[in-house]
Write a protein that holds these residues in place. Structure first.
Motif, PDB file in Angstrom:
ATOM      1  N   SER A 144       0.824  -1.210   0.000  1.00 24.77           N
ATOM      2  CA  SER A 144       0.000   0.000   0.000  1.00 24.77           C
ATOM      3  C   SER A 144       0.857   1.258   0.000  1.00 24.77           C
ATOM      4  O   SER A 144       2.070   1.210   0.222  1.00 24.77           O
ATOM      5  N   VAL A 145       0.192   2.392  -0.240  1.00 21.34           N
ATOM      6  CA  VAL A 145       0.846   3.697  -0.175  1.00 21.34           C
ATOM      7  C   VAL A 145       0.138   4.526   0.895  1.00 21.34           C
ATOM      8  O   VAL A 145      -1.091   4.542   0.980  1.00 21.34           O
ATOM      9  N   ILE A 146       0.916   5.196   1.717  1.00 19.47           N
ATOM     10  CA  ILE A 146       0.390   6.058   2.779  1.00 19.47           C
ATOM     11  C   ILE A 146       0.382   7.496   2.276  1.00 19.47           C
ATOM     12  O   ILE A 146       1.369   7.974   1.720  1.00 19.47           O
ATOM     13  N   ALA A 147      -0.736   8.189   2.465  1.00 11.85           N
ATOM     14  CA  ALA A 147      -0.862   9.570   1.994  1.00 11.85           C
ATOM     15  C   ALA A 147      -1.727  10.377   2.949  1.00 11.85           C
ATOM     16  O   ALA A 147      -2.570   9.820   3.664  1.00 11.85           O
ATOM     17  N   ALA A 148      -1.511  11.678   2.966  1.00 11.86           N
ATOM     18  CA  ALA A 148      -2.417  12.567   3.701  1.00 11.86           C
ATOM     19  C   ALA A 148      -3.794  12.495   3.047  1.00 11.86           C
ATOM     20  O   ALA A 148      -3.902  12.251   1.835  1.00 11.86           O
ATOM     21  N   GLN A 149      -4.845  12.720   3.838  1.00 14.06           N
ATOM     22  CA  GLN A 149      -6.193  12.633   3.269  1.00 14.06           C
ATOM     23  C   GLN A 149      -6.439  13.729   2.236  1.00 14.06           C
ATOM     24  O   GLN A 149      -7.341  13.618   1.405  1.00 14.06           O
ATOM     25  N   THR A 150      -5.589  14.761   2.253  1.00 17.63           N
ATOM     26  CA  THR A 150      -5.684  15.822   1.252  1.00 17.63           C
ATOM     27  C   THR A 150      -4.830  15.537   0.020  1.00 17.63           C
ATOM     28  O   THR A 150      -4.868  16.296  -0.952  1.00 17.63           O
ATOM     29  N   GLY A 151      -4.053  14.451   0.058  1.00 11.36           N
ATOM     30  CA  GLY A 151      -3.132  14.143  -1.026  1.00 11.36           C
ATOM     31  C   GLY A 151      -3.821  14.000  -2.370  1.00 11.36           C
ATOM     32  O   GLY A 151      -4.954  13.498  -2.459  1.00 11.36           O
ATOM     33  N   HIS A 152      -3.149  14.423  -3.410  1.00 11.87           N
ATOM     34  CA  HIS A 152      -3.747  14.417  -4.744  1.00 11.87           C
ATOM     35  C   HIS A 152      -4.176  13.024  -5.170  1.00 11.87           C
ATOM     36  O   HIS A 152      -5.225  12.851  -5.802  1.00 11.87           O
ATOM     37  N   GLU A 211      -7.702  12.066  -8.383  1.00  9.91           N
ATOM     38  CA  GLU A 211      -7.165  11.223  -9.447  1.00  9.91           C
ATOM     39  C   GLU A 211      -8.084  10.056  -9.782  1.00  9.91           C
ATOM     40  O   GLU A 211      -7.658   9.052 -10.338  1.00  9.91           O
ATOM     41  N   THR A 212      -9.355  10.197  -9.431  1.00  7.95           N
ATOM     42  CA  THR A 212     -10.420   9.282  -9.872  1.00  7.95           C
ATOM     43  C   THR A 212     -10.093   7.811  -9.619  1.00  7.95           C
ATOM     44  O   THR A 212     -10.402   6.945 -10.430  1.00  7.95           O
ATOM     45  N   GLY A 213      -9.433   7.554  -8.516  1.00  7.61           N
ATOM     46  CA  GLY A 213      -9.104   6.169  -8.182  1.00  7.61           C
ATOM     47  C   GLY A 213      -8.031   5.567  -9.059  1.00  7.61           C
ATOM     48  O   GLY A 213      -7.946   4.335  -9.198  1.00  7.61           O
ATOM     49  N   ALA A 214      -7.164   6.401  -9.646  1.00  4.76           N
ATOM     50  CA  ALA A 214      -6.128   5.890 -10.557  1.00  4.76           C
ATOM     51  C   ALA A 214      -5.210   4.894  -9.862  1.00  4.76           C
ATOM     52  O   ALA A 214      -4.823   3.879 -10.455  1.00  4.76           O
ATOM     53  N   ILE A 215      -4.849   5.182  -8.622  1.00 11.25           N
ATOM     54  CA  ILE A 215      -3.942   4.272  -7.902  1.00 11.25           C
ATOM     55  C   ILE A 215      -4.674   2.997  -7.510  1.00 11.25           C
ATOM     56  O   ILE A 215      -4.158   1.889  -7.675  1.00 11.25           O
ATOM     57  N   GLU A 216      -5.896   3.147  -7.010  1.00  8.10           N
ATOM     58  CA  GLU A 216      -6.679   1.962  -6.654  1.00  8.10           C
ATOM     59  C   GLU A 216      -6.943   1.086  -7.880  1.00  8.10           C
ATOM     60  O   GLU A 216      -7.027  -0.142  -7.770  1.00  8.10           O
ATOM     61  N   ALA A 217      -7.061   1.706  -9.044  1.00  4.67           N
ATOM     62  CA  ALA A 217      -7.320   0.952 -10.276  1.00  4.67           C
ATOM     63  C   ALA A 217      -6.152   0.046 -10.649  1.00  4.67           C
ATOM     64  O   ALA A 217      -6.316  -0.900 -11.423  1.00  4.67           O
ATOM     65  N   THR A 218      -4.969   0.344 -10.112  1.00 12.12           N
ATOM     66  CA  THR A 218      -3.812  -0.529 -10.349  1.00 12.12           C
ATOM     67  C   THR A 218      -3.784  -1.671  -9.334  1.00 12.12           C
ATOM     68  O   THR A 218      -2.892  -2.521  -9.381  1.00 12.12           O
ATOM     69  N   GLY A 219      -4.759  -1.687  -8.420  1.00 10.65           N
ATOM     70  CA  GLY A 219      -4.837  -2.757  -7.432  1.00 10.65           C
ATOM     71  C   GLY A 219      -4.142  -2.462  -6.130  1.00 10.65           C
ATOM     72  O   GLY A 219      -3.864  -3.375  -5.343  1.00 10.65           O
ATOM     73  N   HIS A 220      -3.865  -1.170  -5.870  1.00 10.02           N
ATOM     74  CA  HIS A 220      -3.134  -0.810  -4.659  1.00 10.02           C
ATOM     75  C   HIS A 220      -3.965   0.080  -3.746  1.00 10.02           C
ATOM     76  O   HIS A 220      -4.606   1.033  -4.197  1.00 10.02           O
ATOM     77  N   LYS A 221      -3.911  -0.218  -2.469  1.00 15.18           N
ATOM     78  CA  LYS A 221      -4.671   0.528  -1.468  1.00 15.18           C
ATOM     79  C   LYS A 221      -3.941   1.803  -1.066  1.00 15.18           C
ATOM     80  O   LYS A 221      -2.720   1.802  -0.871  1.00 15.18           O
ATOM     81  N   ILE A 222      -4.696   2.899  -0.944  1.00 14.58           N
ATOM     82  CA  ILE A 222      -4.172   4.139  -0.369  1.00 14.58           C
ATOM     83  C   ILE A 222      -4.621   4.192   1.081  1.00 14.58           C
ATOM     84  O   ILE A 222      -5.810   4.133   1.371  1.00 14.58           O
ATOM     85  N   GLU A 223      -3.665   4.287   1.994  1.00 17.18           N
ATOM     86  CA  GLU A 223      -3.994   4.395   3.416  1.00 17.18           C
ATOM     87  C   GLU A 223      -3.892   5.858   3.823  1.00 17.18           C
ATOM     88  O   GLU A 223      -2.791   6.417   3.902  1.00 17.18           O
ATOM     89  N   GLU A 224      -5.034   6.466   4.046  1.00 18.17           N
ATOM     90  CA  GLU A 224      -5.096   7.898   4.311  1.00 18.17           C
ATOM     91  C   GLU A 224      -4.808   8.219   5.781  1.00 18.17           C
ATOM     92  O   GLU A 224      -5.224   7.503   6.683  1.00 18.17           O
ATOM     93  N   VAL A 225      -4.094   9.325   5.967  1.00 21.20           N
ATOM     94  CA  VAL A 225      -3.779   9.827   7.304  1.00 21.20           C
ATOM     95  C   VAL A 225      -4.376  11.227   7.431  1.00 21.20           C
ATOM     96  O   VAL A 225      -4.201  12.066   6.541  1.00 21.20           O
ATOM     97  N   ILE A 226      -5.086  11.460   8.508  1.00 19.91           N
ATOM     98  CA  ILE A 226      -5.676  12.781   8.742  1.00 19.91           C
ATOM     99  C   ILE A 226      -4.603  13.731   9.262  1.00 19.91           C
ATOM    100  O   ILE A 226      -3.896  13.418  10.226  1.00 19.91           O
ATOM    101  N   THR A 227      -4.459  14.869   8.608  1.00 21.31           N
ATOM    102  CA  THR A 227      -3.465  15.866   9.004  1.00 21.31           C
ATOM    103  C   THR A 227      -4.024  17.258   8.767  1.00 21.31           C
ATOM    104  O   THR A 227      -4.656  17.508   7.738  1.00 21.31           O
ATOM    105  N   SER A 228      -3.803  18.146   9.717  1.00 22.78           N
ATOM    106  CA  SER A 228      -4.397  19.485   9.645  1.00 22.78           C
ATOM    107  C   SER A 228      -3.721  20.391   8.629  1.00 22.78           C
ATOM    108  O   SER A 228      -4.330  21.319   8.112  1.00 22.78           O
ATOM    109  N   ASP A 229      -2.432  20.124   8.322  1.00 27.17           N
ATOM    110  CA  ASP A 229      -1.693  21.024   7.439  1.00 27.17           C
ATOM    111  C   ASP A 229      -1.271  20.383   6.115  1.00 27.17           C
ATOM    112  O   ASP A 229      -0.467  20.940   5.376  1.00 27.17           O
TER     113      ASP A 229
END
Length: 346
Positions: free
Chosen positions: A80-88, A93-111
């Motif tokens: 998986s890939v870890i990203a801020a919940q605001t990450g592009h 990106e219309t689920g482009a990464i998920e469409a490759t079969g990979h999970k995005i693990e979102e992290v909540i961050t204020s900044d």
């Protein structure tokens, strides 16, 4: 009538020197698929600027395709890939990464920024082999809400990733803006040293199109071109992007254009502060997020283009204002004048 749009930083075409170079080189025959003289020159310029002649550089047409290519080339099916919940990659990106079969693990961050402390809980997977395995940390600089990483923050993140066998990938769609922000203390050399892979955005920095992927981690270099070709990202006329980066890198033009955008955004920001308004985030990049009364927004939006980002309360909302490499200062002055006049009423 709309006087000027502050909606994004890719409404204009490209810097005139690029059009001139494209025209002058138009009938000069060159090899295809990135082996042309202009692309090779641009690649060498980037290697020189980061002080790493062993780096691999690949020119890709756009940001979403770049993110997809990089992550698809790194991640195994169960990683998986870890990203801020605001990450592009999470939001636009219309689920482009998920469409490759990979999970995005979102992290909540204020900044919009990630830290080791925010990432640690995502790494605590149980039971083993039954959950995805975190492998890549995806960050943006500048972030999607205008903030930038300083050297200490990026160093801490880089060290944490190395300690935990994680790959650090920086989305640099607006990296020129981040590196020319008034509060920035990072250099391009620092970025190359502290990340495993990053890219320099051209689309939002004066090019017609194009992003320059820089891979410094030797283990990630193998077979990238296979991924590039398979996903339709290896252009026969690679010269089209090569010429643009060759021009943007001459005399640091790309950074001069980014600095122009930052200066004008700061000019608006200073006025917003003078009027007593607050901001959603602290930013000195070319994206600012003032919080304005809805009545003021309703008046401004009749004359200027911009996003109403999110409501703050019943009477106020955050808006996103973006300046570009081509934003005329007189349009900024008109906006400032109108903001002051409208604010007097309300």
């Amino acid at each position: 009538m709309i006087i000027h749009s502050f909606t994004n930083d890719y409404s204009e075409g490209c810097h005139p020197s690029i059009l001139q170079a494209l025209t002058e080189s138009n009938l000069i025959q060159q090899s295809g698929y990135g082996d042309d003289a202009y692309t090779l020159s641009a690649i060498q310029s980037i290697k020189n600027k980061i002080g790493d002649d062993n780096a691999e550089v690949h020119l890709i047409s756009g940001g979403t395709l770049t993110n997809l290519l990089v992550l698809a080339s790194i991640l195994k099916p169960f990683e998986s890939v870890i990203a801020a919940q605001t990450g592009h990659i999470s939001t636009h990106e219309t689920g482009a990464i998920e469409a490759t079969g990979h999970k995005i693990e979102e992290v909540i961050t204020s900044d919009g920024k990630l830290t080791p402390e925010l990432i640690k809980p995502v790494l605590n997977k149980f039971p083993e082999y039954h959950t995805v395995k975190p492998r890549v940390v995806y960050i943006s600089n500048s972030t999607e809400i205008g903030t930038i990483y300083n050297k200490k923050e990026l160093t801490n993140l880089s060290e944490f990733c190395k300690e935990n066998n994680l790959i650090l990938f920086m989305d640099g769609a607006r990296l020129p803006s981040a590196l020319t922000a008034a509060s920035n203390d990072l250099t391009l050399v620092d970025v190359a040293r502290l990340t495993d892979v990053f890219y320099i955005g051209g689309t939002k920095s004066g090019a017609l199109l194009g992003e320059a992927v820089v891979i410094t981690n030797d283990t990630l270099k193998k077979d990238f071109k296979y991924h590039q070709k398979q996903r339709g990202a290896m252009m026969a006329k690679g010269r089209v992007i090569g010429i643009q980066f060759d021009q943007l890198l001459k005399d640091d033009l790309i950074f001069k254009l980014a600095a122009h955008a930052n200066i004008l955004a700061t000019k608006i920001k200073d006025t917003v502060k003078e009027l007593g308004y607050s901001f959603l985030t602290e930013s000195d990049s070319n994206q600012i997020f003032p919080i304005l009364p809805n009545k003021v927004i309703d008046k401004l939006i009749l004359k200027y283009g911009f996003y109403v980002w999110e409501p703050v309360d019943a009477d106020n909302s955050a808006v996103r204002l973006i300046t570009s490499w081509a934003t005329p200062e007189d349009k900024v002055d008109l906006f400032i004048h109108d903001l002051k006049e409208i604010s007097k009423i309300w």
